[in-house]
Design a protein around this motif. Structure first.
Motif, mmCIF file in Angstrom:
data_model
loop_
_atom_site.group_PDB
_atom_site.id
_atom_site.type_symbol
_atom_site.label_atom_id
_atom_site.label_comp_id
_atom_site.label_asym_id
_atom_site.label_seq_id
_atom_site.Cartn_x
_atom_site.Cartn_y
_atom_site.Cartn_z
ATOM 1 N N MET A 1 0.825 -1.183 0.000
ATOM 2 C CA MET A 1 0.000 0.000 0.000
ATOM 3 C C MET A 1 0.864 1.239 0.000
ATOM 4 O O MET A 1 1.998 1.214 0.454
ATOM 5 C CB MET A 1 -0.938 -0.001 1.199
ATOM 6 C CG MET A 1 -0.317 0.425 2.505
ATOM 7 S SD MET A 1 -1.401 0.429 3.951
ATOM 8 C CE MET A 1 -2.895 1.066 3.371
ATOM 9 N N ASP A 84 -3.619 4.269 -0.972
ATOM 10 C CA ASP A 84 -3.863 3.489 -2.176
ATOM 11 C C ASP A 84 -3.534 2.048 -1.816
ATOM 12 O O ASP A 84 -2.372 1.695 -1.653
ATOM 13 C CB ASP A 84 -2.984 3.982 -3.329
ATOM 14 C CG ASP A 84 -3.205 3.202 -4.621
ATOM 15 O OD1 ASP A 84 -4.101 2.329 -4.666
ATOM 16 O OD2 ASP A 84 -2.471 3.467 -5.587
ATOM 17 N N ARG A 86 -3.455 -1.668 -2.817
ATOM 18 C CA ARG A 86 -3.439 -2.504 -4.016
ATOM 19 C C ARG A 86 -2.664 -3.780 -3.693
ATOM 20 O O ARG A 86 -1.452 -3.859 -3.925
ATOM 21 C CB ARG A 86 -2.799 -1.739 -5.162
ATOM 22 C CG ARG A 86 -3.081 -2.326 -6.511
ATOM 23 C CD ARG A 86 -2.629 -1.364 -7.588
ATOM 24 N NE ARG A 86 -3.038 -1.849 -8.885
ATOM 25 C CZ ARG A 86 -2.650 -1.325 -10.024
ATOM 26 N NH1 ARG A 86 -1.842 -0.269 -10.032
ATOM 27 N NH2 ARG A 86 -3.055 -1.835 -11.162
ATOM 28 N N TRP A 89 0.984 -5.616 -5.134
ATOM 29 C CA TRP A 89 1.822 -4.679 -5.888
ATOM 30 C C TRP A 89 2.876 -4.095 -4.963
ATOM 31 O O TRP A 89 2.592 -3.738 -3.816
ATOM 32 C CB TRP A 89 0.973 -3.549 -6.466
ATOM 33 C CG TRP A 89 0.119 -3.995 -7.608
ATOM 34 C CD1 TRP A 89 -0.995 -4.791 -7.534
ATOM 35 C CD2 TRP A 89 0.302 -3.691 -8.979
ATOM 36 N NE1 TRP A 89 -1.511 -4.988 -8.778
ATOM 37 C CE2 TRP A 89 -0.735 -4.323 -9.695
ATOM 38 C CE3 TRP A 89 1.241 -2.945 -9.675
ATOM 39 C CZ2 TRP A 89 -0.853 -4.230 -11.063
ATOM 40 C CZ3 TRP A 89 1.123 -2.848 -11.048
ATOM 41 C CH2 TRP A 89 0.090 -3.484 -11.729
ATOM 42 N N GLU A 92 5.403 0.754 -6.101
ATOM 43 C CA GLU A 92 4.466 1.725 -6.663
ATOM 44 C C GLU A 92 4.807 3.166 -6.326
ATOM 45 O O GLU A 92 4.311 4.080 -6.970
ATOM 46 C CB GLU A 92 3.032 1.405 -6.228
ATOM 47 C CG GLU A 92 2.486 0.151 -6.896
ATOM 48 C CD GLU A 92 2.444 0.310 -8.410
ATOM 49 O OE1 GLU A 92 1.485 0.920 -8.922
ATOM 50 O OE2 GLU A 92 3.391 -0.151 -9.081
ATOM 51 N N LYS A 96 4.037 4.219 -10.160
ATOM 52 C CA LYS A 96 2.901 5.035 -10.597
ATOM 53 C C LYS A 96 3.367 6.283 -11.341
ATOM 54 O O LYS A 96 2.797 6.668 -12.358
ATOM 55 C CB LYS A 96 2.036 5.444 -9.397
ATOM 56 C CG LYS A 96 1.250 4.301 -8.792
ATOM 57 C CD LYS A 96 0.459 4.735 -7.584
ATOM 58 C CE LYS A 96 -0.763 5.475 -8.048
ATOM 59 N NZ LYS A 96 -1.791 5.605 -7.036
#
Length: 109
Positions: A1, A84, A86, A89, A92, A96
């Motif tokens: 996250m 966020d 996810r 993952w 990030e 991102k």
């Protein structure tokens, strides 16, 4: 996250503890950012937020400790947080941004 958060004191510094009465908000923010940096989790600090990446419990432990580091600087603390979540993952914090840059580059051609 990924979590983006901002923590800041308000009101007068708590009596009997640090910091000095002339301390500025940047001193409080520095105390919070120090906690984040010492955590070992991937992070980035900008002019408005600190972003941190990791597992739920690890990230929120750091956010809690960073918030607690600001408590001596005021009579109350304000915490703004955006997450966020996810599962599965990683990477990030940069991933991102890189996908955004790739999309921008693709439209320039």
């Amino acid at each position: 996250m990924l979590v983006a958060f901002s923590v800041a004191p308000s009101g007068s510094p708590r009596s009997g503890g640090e910091p000095s009465p002339g301390a500025s908000v940047h001193d409080a923010v520095a105390a919070a950012v120090r906690v984040v940096r010492e955590s070992g989790l991937p992070h980035r600090t900008t002019s408005m937020f600190t972003e941190i990446e990791g597992e739920w419990d690890d990230v929120f432990d750091v956010v809690k400790r960073a918030t607690e580091a600001v408590i001596p600087f005021g009579s109350r603390v304000s915490l703004v947080l955006k997450a966020d979540i996810r599962p599965g993952w990683t990477g990030e914090l940069d991933g991102k941004v890189q996908r955004l840059e790739n999309a921008l580059d693709a439209h320039e051609d």
